[in-house]
Design a protein around this motif. Sequence first.
Motif, mmCIF file in Angstrom:
data_model
loop_
_atom_site.group_PDB
_atom_site.id
_atom_site.type_symbol
_atom_site.label_atom_id
_atom_site.label_comp_id
_atom_site.label_asym_id
_atom_site.label_seq_id
_atom_site.Cartn_x
_atom_site.Cartn_y
_atom_site.Cartn_z
ATOM 1 N N TRP A 1 -17.689 -55.902 -7.454
ATOM 2 C CA TRP A 1 -16.246 -55.931 -7.725
ATOM 3 C C TRP A 1 -15.493 -55.880 -6.398
ATOM 4 O O TRP A 1 -16.063 -55.601 -5.348
ATOM 5 N N ASP A 2 -14.206 -56.159 -6.458
ATOM 6 C CA ASP A 2 -13.336 -56.011 -5.295
ATOM 7 C C ASP A 2 -12.958 -54.541 -5.169
ATOM 8 O O ASP A 2 -12.400 -53.948 -6.107
ATOM 9 N N THR A 3 -13.253 -53.964 -3.999
ATOM 10 C CA THR A 3 -13.005 -52.533 -3.800
ATOM 11 C C THR A 3 -11.552 -52.223 -3.460
ATOM 12 O O THR A 3 -11.127 -51.080 -3.588
ATOM 13 N N PRO B 1 -15.691 -61.355 -8.001
ATOM 14 C CA PRO B 1 -16.299 -61.953 -6.818
ATOM 15 C C PRO B 1 -17.480 -62.846 -7.194
ATOM 16 O O PRO B 1 -18.158 -62.594 -8.179
ATOM 17 N N PRO C 1 -14.574 -51.567 -12.996
ATOM 18 C CA PRO C 1 -14.988 -52.969 -12.937
ATOM 19 C C PRO C 1 -15.352 -53.473 -14.332
ATOM 20 O O PRO C 1 -15.619 -52.659 -15.223
ATOM 21 N N GLN D 1 -21.380 -54.769 1.426
ATOM 22 C CA GLN D 1 -19.930 -54.623 1.435
ATOM 23 C C GLN D 1 -19.310 -55.685 2.332
ATOM 24 O O GLN D 1 -19.556 -55.714 3.536
ATOM 25 N N ASN E 1 -15.010 -56.309 -0.964
ATOM 26 C CA ASN E 1 -15.769 -56.399 -2.213
ATOM 27 C C ASN E 1 -17.193 -55.941 -1.973
ATOM 28 O O ASN E 1 -17.723 -56.028 -0.862
ATOM 29 N N THR F 1 -21.347 -55.597 -3.499
ATOM 30 C CA THR F 1 -22.449 -55.924 -4.396
ATOM 31 C C THR F 1 -23.423 -54.756 -4.376
ATOM 32 O O THR F 1 -23.832 -54.308 -3.306
ATOM 33 N N SER G 1 -10.930 -57.752 -9.843
ATOM 34 C CA SER G 1 -10.728 -58.482 -8.599
ATOM 35 C C SER G 1 -9.265 -58.356 -8.209
ATOM 36 O O SER G 1 -8.400 -58.050 -9.042
#
Length: 392
Positions: free
Chosen positions: A205-207, A157, A258, A177, A184, A186, A261
Amino acid sequence: MKPADEEKRDKTMRVIGLISGTSVDGIDVALVEIEGEGYDLQANVLSGFTAPYPDDLRQRILSVCAGQPMALADLADLDEAIAHQFAQAAQRVIDRTGPVDLVASHGQTVFHRPVQGERLAYSVQLGRGASLVRRLGVPTVSNFRQADIDAGGEGAPLVPIVDLCLLSHPQQRRCVQNIGGIGNVTYLPAWDRSQSPQPPAILGWDTGPGNSLIDIAMATLSEGTLTYDADGAWAAQGTPCQELIHDWLQHPYLHQPPPKSTGRELFGWEYFQHCYAAAQHRGLSPTDIVATLTQFTAATIAQSYRSFLPALPDTILVGGGGCRNPVLMAHLQAEFPEIPVNPTDAAGMPASDKEAIAFAVLGYWRWQGFPGNLPAVTGARSAVCLGDLHQP
């Protein structure tokens, strides 16, 4: 006289940020007044709205995202049609508020493949910047992801670095979020800028799935009459199936450390078919299916935090369309009963405009020549300037 680069740094700029996310629900537009240099900047949102796609264009985009074959000539036409819609959205701002200095357009993602072994990541955004600058006559930054990919990163991201500048707090650990088509996060450690101008190491990261599976479910179960679960109305009427949620949480991506993505290629039509078949086998009603997918989305976020964060945050701020779904927000709050969960509006950033604001800032940094990626987040070898600058 000041050198040209100093004049760039000193000037307050009016920047239009544009993005259509993986939900493909329209073009988010934000006009942002920005000044400062690097991490030390101020951003004032002057205007924000979403410009819906025409129905036929949205269906063409979703078809490409679902992996349907398309001739190259048709893909070129689609690229130009998306650029036209992005230019129209920007022109609406200019007509309403006057001239702007810069346009920063993320475009429309139609394909995203993360790093796979020796293969670089691959990400395709349509709505090319050269068409926007020709239509608007304003310097335009586009193609933000490629430079990070060329440096060995995932190209995503990209928003965490902007979250650091605009949403960090001197005493609080915060998770920001985003819940668009894909989720994603932070992770922002506390940062007191008066004590330490150097920012702390942040994570992102992309959750996993955001609204993508819910939206596909709504379109399928309503036979195309609905495109999303407005106000969580269907989810509120259903009962989530905990056994299915437990099964789906075993998906390999959700356990991959992580940086990482993902996109609709992993959590899109094909994966929905897997979920749908399992739900039908258990006899779930349409509202039960939507309720299950909604709680599953919240559960992927919670599992990701507990698996990969160094510590849980003091507060969770949510942006993207998912923050307008009260059922999804309630599930996320239930996962963390001791932690406040609120839209980013609570911290002064309009949740509906958050992604567009972020790309306005990334475009501003490209204009300044300031790196816009975080290697610890994307996996790139180094920090690089993001985006191609097109001049009129």
